[in-house]
Design a protein around this motif. Structure first.
Motif, PDB file in Angstrom:
ATOM      1  N   THR A 125     -54.761  25.478  29.597  1.00 40.11           N
ATOM      2  CA  THR A 125     -55.330  26.468  28.672  1.00 40.11           C
ATOM      3  C   THR A 125     -54.323  27.574  28.370  1.00 40.11           C
ATOM      4  O   THR A 125     -54.135  27.973  27.209  1.00 40.11           O
ATOM      5  CB  THR A 125     -56.616  27.059  29.264  1.00 40.11           C
ATOM      6  OG1 THR A 125     -57.566  26.015  29.478  1.00 40.11           O
ATOM      7  CG2 THR A 125     -57.211  28.108  28.337  1.00 40.11           C
ATOM      8  N   LEU A 126     -53.664  28.077  29.419  1.00 42.02           N
ATOM      9  CA  LEU A 126     -52.672  29.140  29.242  1.00 42.02           C
ATOM     10  C   LEU A 126     -51.509  28.671  28.376  1.00 42.02           C
ATOM     11  O   LEU A 126     -51.076  29.391  27.459  1.00 42.02           O
ATOM     12  CB  LEU A 126     -52.156  29.589  30.609  1.00 42.02           C
ATOM     13  CG  LEU A 126     -50.950  30.551  30.593  1.00 42.02           C
ATOM     14  CD1 LEU A 126     -51.329  31.887  29.983  1.00 42.02           C
ATOM     15  CD2 LEU A 126     -50.400  30.738  32.009  1.00 42.02           C
ATOM     16  N   LEU A 127     -51.000  27.484  28.640  1.00 42.89           N
ATOM     17  CA  LEU A 127     -49.828  27.003  27.911  1.00 42.89           C
ATOM     18  C   LEU A 127     -50.130  26.707  26.447  1.00 42.89           C
ATOM     19  O   LEU A 127     -49.272  26.933  25.581  1.00 42.89           O
ATOM     20  CB  LEU A 127     -49.276  25.755  28.604  1.00 42.89           C
ATOM     21  CG  LEU A 127     -48.621  26.003  29.963  1.00 42.89           C
ATOM     22  CD1 LEU A 127     -48.181  24.698  30.594  1.00 42.89           C
ATOM     23  CD2 LEU A 127     -47.441  26.954  29.829  1.00 42.89           C
ATOM     24  N   ILE A 128     -51.310  26.219  26.166  1.00 42.79           N
ATOM     25  CA  ILE A 128     -51.695  26.015  24.766  1.00 42.79           C
ATOM     26  C   ILE A 128     -51.667  27.352  24.022  1.00 42.79           C
ATOM     27  O   ILE A 128     -51.135  27.458  22.907  1.00 42.79           O
ATOM     28  CB  ILE A 128     -53.081  25.357  24.673  1.00 42.79           C
ATOM     29  CG1 ILE A 128     -53.005  23.896  25.153  1.00 42.79           C
ATOM     30  CG2 ILE A 128     -53.632  25.428  23.247  1.00 42.79           C
ATOM     31  CD1 ILE A 128     -54.357  23.237  25.285  1.00 42.79           C
ATOM     32  N   ALA A 129     -52.206  28.383  24.652  1.00 43.25           N
ATOM     33  CA  ALA A 129     -52.211  29.715  24.034  1.00 43.25           C
ATOM     34  C   ALA A 129     -50.794  30.264  23.896  1.00 43.25           C
ATOM     35  O   ALA A 129     -50.451  30.889  22.882  1.00 43.25           O
ATOM     36  CB  ALA A 129     -53.078  30.662  24.855  1.00 43.25           C
ATOM     37  N   LEU A 130     -49.948  30.036  24.904  1.00 43.59           N
ATOM     38  CA  LEU A 130     -48.562  30.504  24.841  1.00 43.59           C
ATOM     39  C   LEU A 130     -47.800  29.831  23.704  1.00 43.59           C
ATOM     40  O   LEU A 130     -47.037  30.476  22.981  1.00 43.59           O
ATOM     41  CB  LEU A 130     -47.858  30.219  26.168  1.00 43.59           C
ATOM     42  CG  LEU A 130     -47.870  31.303  27.239  1.00 43.59           C
ATOM     43  CD1 LEU A 130     -47.331  30.745  28.551  1.00 43.59           C
ATOM     44  CD2 LEU A 130     -47.066  32.522  26.808  1.00 43.59           C
ATOM     45  N   ARG A 131     -48.009  28.529  23.558  1.00 42.30           N
ATOM     46  CA  ARG A 131     -47.320  27.802  22.505  1.00 42.30           C
ATOM     47  C   ARG A 131     -47.766  28.282  21.120  1.00 42.30           C
ATOM     48  O   ARG A 131     -46.960  28.375  20.193  1.00 42.30           O
ATOM     49  CB  ARG A 131     -47.575  26.302  22.644  1.00 42.30           C
ATOM     50  CG  ARG A 131     -46.821  25.658  23.787  1.00 42.30           C
ATOM     51  CD  ARG A 131     -45.345  25.583  23.526  1.00 42.30           C
ATOM     52  NE  ARG A 131     -45.005  24.565  22.541  1.00 42.30           N
ATOM     53  CZ  ARG A 131     -43.805  24.398  22.000  1.00 42.30           C
ATOM     54  NH1 ARG A 131     -42.828  25.219  22.321  1.00 42.30           N
ATOM     55  NH2 ARG A 131     -43.568  23.436  21.131  1.00 42.30           N
ATOM     56  N   GLU A 132     -49.035  28.587  20.985  1.00 42.69           N
ATOM     57  CA  GLU A 132     -49.524  29.103  19.710  1.00 42.69           C
ATOM     58  C   GLU A 132     -48.962  30.492  19.432  1.00 42.69           C
ATOM     59  O   GLU A 132     -48.633  30.823  18.291  1.00 42.69           O
ATOM     60  CB  GLU A 132     -51.049  29.138  19.730  1.00 42.69           C
ATOM     61  CG  GLU A 132     -51.698  27.755  19.719  1.00 42.69           C
ATOM     62  CD  GLU A 132     -53.206  27.826  19.816  1.00 42.69           C
ATOM     63  OE1 GLU A 132     -53.732  28.931  20.076  1.00 42.69           O
ATOM     64  OE2 GLU A 132     -53.865  26.784  19.636  1.00 42.69           O
ATOM     65  N   ARG A 133     -48.847  31.287  20.491  1.00 45.19           N
ATOM     66  CA  ARG A 133     -48.346  32.658  20.337  1.00 45.19           C
ATOM     67  C   ARG A 133     -46.840  32.689  20.105  1.00 45.19           C
ATOM     68  O   ARG A 133     -46.322  33.539  19.381  1.00 45.19           O
ATOM     69  CB  ARG A 133     -48.709  33.461  21.600  1.00 45.19           C
ATOM     70  CG  ARG A 133     -48.169  34.883  21.665  1.00 45.19           C
ATOM     71  CD  ARG A 133     -48.802  35.786  20.636  1.00 45.19           C
ATOM     72  NE  ARG A 133     -48.323  37.134  20.756  1.00 45.19           N
ATOM     73  CZ  ARG A 133     -47.143  37.579  20.315  1.00 45.19           C
ATOM     74  NH1 ARG A 133     -46.302  36.730  19.715  1.00 45.19           N
ATOM     75  NH2 ARG A 133     -46.792  38.828  20.451  1.00 45.19           N
ATOM     76  N   LEU A 134     -46.091  31.744  20.731  1.00 42.19           N
ATOM     77  CA  LEU A 134     -44.628  31.746  20.668  1.00 42.19           C
ATOM     78  C   LEU A 134     -44.122  30.360  20.254  1.00 42.19           C
ATOM     79  O   LEU A 134     -43.478  29.650  21.026  1.00 42.19           O
ATOM     80  CB  LEU A 134     -44.050  32.134  22.040  1.00 42.19           C
ATOM     81  CG  LEU A 134     -44.490  33.485  22.594  1.00 42.19           C
ATOM     82  CD1 LEU A 134     -44.083  33.629  24.059  1.00 42.19           C
ATOM     83  CD2 LEU A 134     -43.908  34.628  21.757  1.00 42.19           C
TER      84      LEU A 134
END
Length: 270
Positions: free
Chosen positions: A134-143
């Motif tokens: 969940t965290l990495l999906i959000a990180l990839r979307e953000r960056l």
């Protein structure tokens, strides 16, 4: 600067390092991180296991053994390590995001009861994989433009393996893997891990002659970890923090010269 949530990030980043614990990025990639900062690039270290367990909780014998080795009480352990991490990242020139997950010894004390079970395949019901995904999906979307770096999983610490698996799932073929120091320093450890990884990996050597001293200073900032790392990873019978730090940083410097040959280096796999 230290952030506690994705919503606090105010910049884009060129490089994102996924660090299972409060020291892994400095130990494994400190030279590259410092060099990237010096080159004017923005670096974010996302440290995953940064949550504070309840000091009133029940701690396993393994957790208590680590607390003793670190010389910290349950109430002090994470707060002390966070202060060390902030100092280390400042030396390296990187920002930090503390993800707020629990370390394996606190997260699943009934599964990880010994060093043998901690350095093994993760428990099937370990919740960290879902949290990290969940965290990495959000990180990839953000960056979306950032290069992502994850541990290769050398040494088979469950938190490193879970980070490797989640990152590989989310980031895919663009993921860059770093060698888990100090575990990679053990003879045969890298070859053993590569034999277990079912993808083709090509090595890249990153010279860190200009930043090795900064890397070693950042590693030494994790004062609470020096004795335990020197004892468990180098087999030394040292109890003094200064002696342990000198021995550990000397061993890491020697490994960097082993990797780089003429110049000290770090190795990544793509």
């Amino acid at each position: 600067m230290i952030f506690h949530s994705l919503n606090e990030l105010s910049h884009t980043y060129n490089h994102v390092y996924l660090s299972p614990h409060l020291d892994d990025a400095a130990l494994s990639c400190g030279g590259a991180i410092s060099a990237q900062h010096r080159a004017g690039q923005r670096v974010l270290v996302v440290t995953l296991c940064t949550a504070t367990p309840s000091p009133e909780g029940s701690f396993s014998e393994l957790a208590q053994a680590f607390h003793t080795a670190w010389g910290l009480s349950p109430a002090e352990v994470v707060a002390t390590r966070l202060r060390e991490d902030e100092a280390a990242l400042a030396l390296l020139g990187a920002d930090g995001l503390w993800a707020g997950c629990l370390d394996a010894i606190y997260r699943h004390p009934t599964a990880y009861t010994s060093r043998t079970t901690l350095f093994h395949q993760p428990a099937a019901d370990d919740p960290l994989h879902a949290e990290l995904t969940t965290l990495l999906i959000a990180l990839r979307e953000r960056l979306p433009e950032a290069a992502f770096y994850a541990p290769l999983g050398i040494g088979a610490h469950v938190d490193h393996l879970l980070t490797y698996t989640a990152a590989r799932t989310v980031v895919g073929t663009n993921l860059i893997y770093y060698e888990d120091i100090p575990y990679a320093m053990r003879p045969g450890a890298l070859a053993e891990r590569r034999a277990r990884v079912d993808i083709t990996l090509n090595k890249q050597i990153i010279a860190i002659d200009a930043t090795l001293d900064i890397k070693l200073a950042a590693i030494a900032a994790y004062t609470s970890q020096m004795v335990e790392l020197a004892q468990s990873q180098l087999g030394l019978t040292v109890d003094d923090v200064t002696d342990a730090s000198a021995a550990l940083t000397a061993a890491i410097a020697a490994y960097a010269h082993q990797v780089g040959g003429a110049l000290p280096a770090e190795r990544i796999w793509v």
